[in-house]
Structure formats: structure tokens, C-alpha cells
Design an enzyme around this catalytic site. Structure first.
Site, PDB file in Angstrom:
ATOM      1  N   HIS A  68     -35.208  38.665  55.030  1.00 24.01           N
ATOM      2  CA  HIS A  68     -34.205  38.026  54.158  1.00 24.01           C
ATOM      3  C   HIS A  68     -34.189  38.631  52.752  1.00 24.01           C
ATOM      4  O   HIS A  68     -33.320  38.281  51.946  1.00 24.01           O
ATOM      5  CB  HIS A  68     -34.388  36.501  54.132  1.00 24.01           C
ATOM      6  CG  HIS A  68     -35.453  35.987  53.216  1.00 24.01           C
ATOM      7  ND1 HIS A  68     -36.733  35.717  53.630  1.00 24.01           N
ATOM      8  CD2 HIS A  68     -35.418  35.665  51.902  1.00 24.01           C
ATOM      9  CE1 HIS A  68     -37.443  35.263  52.612  1.00 24.01           C
ATOM     10  NE2 HIS A  68     -36.667  35.219  51.555  1.00 24.01           N
ATOM     11  N   ASP A  91     -38.527  37.113  60.459  1.00 26.45           N
ATOM     12  CA  ASP A  91     -38.284  37.429  59.044  1.00 26.45           C
ATOM     13  C   ASP A  91     -39.239  38.518  58.553  1.00 26.45           C
ATOM     14  O   ASP A  91     -40.136  38.258  57.752  1.00 26.45           O
ATOM     15  CB  ASP A  91     -38.420  36.143  58.214  1.00 26.45           C
ATOM     16  CG  ASP A  91     -37.827  36.292  56.819  1.00 26.45           C
ATOM     17  OD1 ASP A  91     -37.183  37.332  56.553  1.00 26.45           O
ATOM     18  OD2 ASP A  91     -38.010  35.369  55.995  1.00 26.45           O
ATOM     19  N   GLN A 138     -40.045  30.659  45.152  1.00 24.93           N
ATOM     20  CA  GLN A 138     -38.978  31.644  45.063  1.00 24.93           C
ATOM     21  C   GLN A 138     -39.462  32.911  44.344  1.00 24.93           C
ATOM     22  O   GLN A 138     -40.033  32.833  43.248  1.00 24.93           O
ATOM     23  CB  GLN A 138     -37.757  31.045  44.337  1.00 24.93           C
ATOM     24  CG  GLN A 138     -36.775  30.369  45.291  1.00 24.93           C
ATOM     25  CD  GLN A 138     -37.402  29.304  46.169  1.00 24.93           C
ATOM     26  OE1 GLN A 138     -38.163  28.482  45.685  1.00 24.93           O
ATOM     27  NE2 GLN A 138     -37.107  29.317  47.461  1.00 24.93           N
ATOM     28  N   GLY A 139     -39.201  34.056  44.976  1.00 21.14           N
ATOM     29  CA  GLY A 139     -39.644  35.330  44.407  1.00 21.14           C
ATOM     30  C   GLY A 139     -40.953  35.833  45.011  1.00 21.14           C
ATOM     31  O   GLY A 139     -41.320  36.987  44.811  1.00 21.14           O
ATOM     32  N   ASP A 140     -41.636  34.945  45.718  1.00 19.12           N
ATOM     33  CA  ASP A 140     -42.844  35.372  46.441  1.00 19.12           C
ATOM     34  C   ASP A 140     -42.497  35.898  47.826  1.00 19.12           C
ATOM     35  O   ASP A 140     -43.341  36.526  48.482  1.00 19.12           O
ATOM     36  CB  ASP A 140     -43.832  34.211  46.589  1.00 19.12           C
ATOM     37  CG  ASP A 140     -44.449  33.790  45.272  1.00 19.12           C
ATOM     38  OD1 ASP A 140     -44.723  34.679  44.446  1.00 19.12           O
ATOM     39  OD2 ASP A 140     -44.638  32.574  45.070  1.00 19.12           O
ATOM     40  N   SER A 141     -41.277  35.629  48.263  1.00 21.33           N
ATOM     41  CA  SER A 141     -40.841  36.029  49.592  1.00 21.33           C
ATOM     42  C   SER A 141     -41.159  37.485  49.885  1.00 21.33           C
ATOM     43  O   SER A 141     -41.028  38.337  49.009  1.00 21.33           O
ATOM     44  CB  SER A 141     -39.336  35.865  49.740  1.00 21.33           C
ATOM     45  OG  SER A 141     -39.048  34.558  50.076  1.00 21.33           O
TER      46      SER A 141
HETATM   47  N1  ARG Z   1     -37.569  32.082  50.264  1.00 22.39           N
HETATM   48  C1  ARG Z   1     -38.385  32.254  49.105  1.00 22.39           C
HETATM   49  C2  ARG Z   1     -38.141  33.616  48.472  1.00 22.39           C
HETATM   50  O1  ARG Z   1     -37.152  34.242  48.799  1.00 22.39           O
HETATM   51  C3  ARG Z   1     -39.804  31.924  49.368  1.00 22.39           C
HETATM   52  C4  ARG Z   1     -39.951  30.486  49.447  1.00 22.39           C
HETATM   53  C5  ARG Z   1     -41.287  30.083  49.858  1.00 22.39           C
HETATM   54  N2  ARG Z   1     -41.290  28.664  49.750  1.00 22.39           N
HETATM   55  C6  ARG Z   1     -42.351  27.933  49.974  1.00 22.39           C
HETATM   56  N3  ARG Z   1     -42.250  26.666  49.750  1.00 22.39           N
HETATM   57  N4  ARG Z   1     -43.465  28.450  50.405  1.00 22.39           N
HETATM   58  O2  ARG Z   1     -38.806  34.016  47.554  1.00 22.39           O
END
Ligand code: ARG
Length: 254
Positions: free
Chosen positions: A68, A113, A200-203
Site C-alpha cells: 500500500h 501487503d 501512520q508513516g510506519d507502514s
Molecule cells: N497504514 C499505516 C501507514 O501507512 C500504518 C498504520 C499502522 N497502524 C497501527 N495501528 N499499527 O503508515
């Protein structure tokens, strides 16, 4: 829940607009959420990607990240990988451009993913081995990233780290129902109290732990969650062991 992931790449402001991430962060959420600064050199395989994601060096010239985080597969020189530093603004930061991207075959926003990014030149840092079976899919995991330190929070200049316990498919399904794809996803977090999580941003960044030989092994890829660090809602990670053969095959063809 699905939307969270895609929106995440666009950043916290977008999320706020979308309304899925309350900005009312509770007080005293220390920096990843609930983390502490990583030492320089502690996780030398960690990579920051310019679209606002994390990743890990699978090979010196290949980054493993989340599907993603990328647009699709093919030649792609638009991504910059920053490595070798905990401080993204350090003069010692190594920055290398991408040449190609391979998004997981069949990726459609649910499960699968993972993606690989081929770099223009190798980065002289240790790589992170990936789990090839489910033996290490339990216990306590390490997480790290430059993402938000709380829901709606800012991206970080310094790499943060934390530890999160494994959460069973059954407990994770209780939170997420059919949004969870057991077998392709592995969950982690402090279900009862919350407080520690990726955000967010750790993905795309790795979730990892040591094997019996004391060597780090990647068991997950940061994927999604309902908010960050909320009680009852663990973080959801790509189950690396499920895809290890696919990843190896894809890497050998990049
Ligand atoms: N989708 C997020 C990203 O793009 C990562 C989210 C992780 N969320 C969590 N609750 N662990 O950075």
C-alpha cells in the site's frame, strides 16, 4: 478500516479530513506510539522511504516494504530511500533512488501487503533476514519507524522503537472481524491497555524479533490498524513467513 491504510500514505492531515483519526490524542503518549529513540546503528537495516513509509533492507539493493506504500509495479525512479541513520537530517544519511518497484502479485487492498523496491546502488548496511516459517510468529516483537508518535501526530525526525506482544488471530478477529485476513496477517499490540503501536508513516517498516541464534528476523510488515495504540485494537502486520517464498522469488527477478 481498509481506507485507513491508503489514506495513511497521504499523511495525517488527510486522515483528519477523512475523519477516521480523531485528533483528540490523549495526553502523555510518549513517542512509533509509546516508543523511545533507537540508538544509532541499533537497527541498521531500517530504511525511510520518500513517500512517507518505512522499509527494511532485504538485500543491499532491495527494500521490503508494504504494497500500500507503492502505486504498482514497474520501472520507478521516483522513490528515495534514506538509510544508515536514526536522524533523517544527519549529514551521514545515505540516500539512494529506486529503479524498480514490484508490488505483491494479486494485491487488492486486503492481505498481501508487501512490495519490493530495487535501488540504483547497494547500501552498505546489514540486511534483515525474513522469517521463512511460522516458528517465530509468537512472543514479543520489535517495531521501529519514523511515523507518527500518536494518532494525528507528526512524522518523526529520529527513529523510534518499541516492543509489542503477539496477538492471536482469534483475539485480532474479535477486533477486526472479516477485515482481518488470518494466514496473511499477524497482529501485535497490548490489547488490554493499548498505548504502544506503530502508526501512520510506519507502514512498510519491519516487525522483527531475535531467533534462537540471537539474530534479528523479520516476521511482519507494518500494514494497518484502527487508529493507533487504542485498547482492543492491535496493529496488523503482513505475515512475512506466508510470503517468504514469493518475496525471495520476486527479489531474484528484480
Ligand atoms: N497504514 C499505516 C501507514 O501507512 C500504518 C498504520 C499502522 N497502524 C497501527 N495501528 N499499527 O503508515
Amino acid at each position: 478500516m481498509r481506507g485507513l491504510k491508503r489514506a495513511a500514505v497521504l499523511g495525517a492531515l488527510t486522515l483528519a479530513t477523512v475523519g477516521m483519526q480523531p485528533l483528540t490524542a490523549t495526553a502523555a503518549t510518549p513517542p512509533v506510539v509509546g516508543g523511545t529513540p533507537a540508538e544509532q546503528g541499533e537497527f541498521p537495516f531500517m530504511v525511510r522511504l520518500s513517500m512517507g513509509c518505512g522499509g527494511a533492507l532485504y538485500a543491499k539493493d532491495i527494500v521490503l516494504t508494504a504494497a500500500h506504500c507503492v502505486d504498482g509495479s514497474g520501472d520507478n525512479t521516483s522513490i528515495t530511500a534514506t538509510a544508515g541513520v536514526v536522524d533523517l537530517e544527519s549529514p551521514d544519511a545515505v540516500k539512494v533512488k529506486s529503479t524498480k518497484v514490484l508490488q505483491a502479485p494479486g494485491y487488492n487492498g486486503k492481505g498481501k501487503d508487501w512490495a519490493l523496491i530495487k535501488l540504483a546502488k547497494p547500501i552498505d548496511q546489514p540486511t534483515l533476514k525474513i522469517a521463512s516459517d511460522d516458528k517465530l510468529n509468537n512472543g514479543e516483537f520489535d517495531i521501529a519507524g519514523w511515523g507518527a508518535d500518536k494518532e494525528g501526530g507528526e512524522q518523526q525526525r529520529y527513529l523510534l522503537k518499541a516492543k509489542v506482544p503477539f496477538v492471536s488471530d482469534a483475539d485480532c478477529k474479535a477486533a477486526y472481524g472479516d477485515d482481518l485476513t488470518p494466514g496473511e496477517e499477524i497482529c501485535a499490540g497490548k490489547i488490554a491497555e493499548g498505548g504502544v503501536d506503530t502508526c501512520q508513516g510506519d507502514s512498510g517498516g519491519p516487525m522483527f524479533r531475535k531467533d534462537d541464534a540471537g539474530e534479528y528476523v523479520q516476521v511482519g510488515i507494518v500494514s494497518w490498524g484502527n487508529g493507533c495504540a487504542r485498547p482492543k485494537f492491535p496493529g496488523v502486520y503482513t505475515e512475512v513467513s506466508t510470503f517468504s517464498a514469493d518475496i525471495a522469488k520476486a527479489a531474484s527477478g528484480l
